[in-house]
Design a protein around this motif. Structure first.
Motif, PDB file in Angstrom:
ATOM      1  N   ARG A  98       8.577   1.448 -11.511  1.00 33.83           N
ATOM      2  CA  ARG A  98      10.018   1.335 -11.281  1.00 33.83           C
ATOM      3  C   ARG A  98      10.744   1.933 -12.477  1.00 33.83           C
ATOM      4  N   LYS A  99      11.575   2.876 -12.183  1.00 29.01           N
ATOM      5  CA  LYS A  99      12.374   3.476 -13.243  1.00 29.01           C
ATOM      6  C   LYS A  99      13.540   2.568 -13.601  1.00 29.01           C
ATOM      7  N   ARG A 100      14.061   2.820 -14.784  1.00 29.28           N
ATOM      8  CA  ARG A 100      15.236   2.074 -15.201  1.00 29.28           C
ATOM      9  C   ARG A 100      16.405   2.382 -14.269  1.00 29.28           C
ATOM     10  N   PHE A 101      17.243   1.374 -14.018  1.00 29.85           N
ATOM     11  CA  PHE A 101      18.481   1.510 -13.244  1.00 29.85           C
ATOM     12  C   PHE A 101      18.216   1.830 -11.775  1.00 29.85           C
ATOM     13  N   THR A 102      17.037   1.496 -11.277  1.00 33.26           N
ATOM     14  CA  THR A 102      16.747   1.650  -9.851  1.00 33.26           C
ATOM     15  C   THR A 102      16.134   0.368  -9.309  1.00 33.26           C
ATOM     16  N   VAL A 103      16.096   0.283  -7.999  1.00 32.25           N
ATOM     17  CA  VAL A 103      15.441  -0.860  -7.354  1.00 32.25           C
ATOM     18  C   VAL A 103      14.336  -0.392  -6.433  1.00 32.25           C
ATOM     19  N   VAL A 104      14.004   0.885  -6.543  1.00 37.43           N
ATOM     20  CA  VAL A 104      12.981   1.471  -5.674  1.00 37.43           C
ATOM     21  C   VAL A 104      11.759   1.798  -6.507  1.00 37.43           C
ATOM     22  N   ASP A 105      10.595   1.484  -5.981  1.00 29.99           N
ATOM     23  CA  ASP A 105       9.342   1.769  -6.682  1.00 29.99           C
ATOM     24  C   ASP A 105       8.732   3.087  -6.202  1.00 29.99           C
ATOM     25  N   ASP A 106       8.123   3.796  -7.123  1.00 24.62           N
ATOM     26  CA  ASP A 106       7.262   4.921  -6.784  1.00 24.62           C
ATOM     27  C   ASP A 106       5.831   4.384  -6.684  1.00 24.62           C
ATOM     28  N   TRP A 107       5.065   4.918  -5.735  1.00 22.19           N
ATOM     29  CA  TRP A 107       3.736   4.392  -5.458  1.00 22.19           C
ATOM     30  C   TRP A 107       2.641   5.417  -5.665  1.00 22.19           C
ATOM     31  N   GLY A 108       1.494   4.941  -6.128  1.00 19.39           N
ATOM     32  CA  GLY A 108       0.316   5.773  -6.209  1.00 19.39           C
ATOM     33  C   GLY A 108      -0.437   5.753  -4.891  1.00 19.39           C
ATOM     34  N   GLN A 109      -1.589   6.429  -4.866  1.00 19.32           N
ATOM     35  CA  GLN A 109      -2.307   6.620  -3.614  1.00 19.32           C
ATOM     36  C   GLN A 109      -3.202   5.445  -3.245  1.00 19.32           C
ATOM     37  N   GLY A 110      -3.451   4.539  -4.137  1.00 19.75           N
ATOM     38  CA  GLY A 110      -4.288   3.382  -3.830  1.00 19.75           C
ATOM     39  C   GLY A 110      -5.741   3.621  -4.166  1.00 19.75           C
ATOM     40  N   THR A 111      -6.398   2.566  -4.593  1.00 23.93           N
ATOM     41  CA  THR A 111      -7.825   2.629  -4.874  1.00 23.93           C
ATOM     42  C   THR A 111      -8.494   1.387  -4.280  1.00 23.93           C
ATOM     43  N   GLN A 112      -9.611   1.584  -3.624  1.00 24.98           N
ATOM     44  CA  GLN A 112     -10.268   0.496  -2.913  1.00 24.98           C
ATOM     45  C   GLN A 112     -11.098  -0.351  -3.863  1.00 24.98           C
ATOM     46  N   VAL A 113     -10.911  -1.664  -3.764  1.00 28.05           N
ATOM     47  CA  VAL A 113     -11.751  -2.620  -4.477  1.00 28.05           C
ATOM     48  C   VAL A 113     -12.414  -3.503  -3.430  1.00 28.05           C
ATOM     49  N   THR A 114     -13.730  -3.522  -3.443  1.00 28.13           N
ATOM     50  CA  THR A 114     -14.482  -4.331  -2.502  1.00 28.13           C
ATOM     51  C   THR A 114     -15.407  -5.258  -3.282  1.00 28.13           C
ATOM     52  N   VAL A 115     -15.281  -6.547  -3.005  1.00 31.44           N
ATOM     53  CA  VAL A 115     -16.091  -7.545  -3.700  1.00 31.44           C
ATOM     54  C   VAL A 115     -16.984  -8.226  -2.669  1.00 31.44           C
ATOM     55  N   SER A 116     -18.274  -8.074  -2.846  1.00 30.79           N
ATOM     56  CA  SER A 116     -19.222  -8.690  -1.916  1.00 30.79           C
ATOM     57  C   SER A 116     -19.646 -10.062  -2.430  1.00 30.79           C
TER      58      SER A 116
END
Length: 117
Positions: A98-116
């Motif tokens: 989140r940048k300063r003076f905004t209420v909108v987030d920029d997002w990354g592509q995501g990374t999978q976490v799997t716990v067995s």
């Protein structure tokens, strides 16, 4: 803003993982960064956030005491150290900025976490 997340994988319950997310934003632009996750069939939820200038942190109750968020201001990178992982931590983890003076987030592509179990 581009966010490059890495560090996900397949682990067993009780193991640890460290996620990293590098941001292309300029340091003075950043208000906070954080990690969110989304499990199949569930809504995206906040896991941990950190403010960029003050380093103030906030955690979801489900990860308190197990996960630690930190930042490297020089590298504009945020980390999520995840210890004592549980099967319920399985999700796609997203980095957000989140940048300063905004209420909108920029997002990354995501990374999978799997716990067995």
């Amino acid at each position: 803003v581009q966010l490059q997340a890495s560090g996900g994988g397949l682990v067993q319950a009780g193991d640890s993982l460290r996620l990293s997310c590098a941001a292309s934003a300029r340091t003075f632009e950043i208000y906070r960064m954080g990690w969110f996750r989304q499990a199949p069939g569930k809504e995206r939820e906040s896991v941990a956030t950190i403010t960029w200038s003050g380093g103030n942190t906030a955690y979801a109750d489900s990860v308190k005491g197990r996960f630690t968020i930190s930042r490297d201001i020089a590298k504009n990178t945020v980390y999520l150290q995840m210890n004592e992982l549980k099967p319920e931590d399985t999700a796609v983890y997203y980095c957000a900025l989140r940048k300063r003076f905004t209420v909108v987030d920029d997002w990354g592509q995501g990374t999978q976490v799997t716990v067995s179990s």
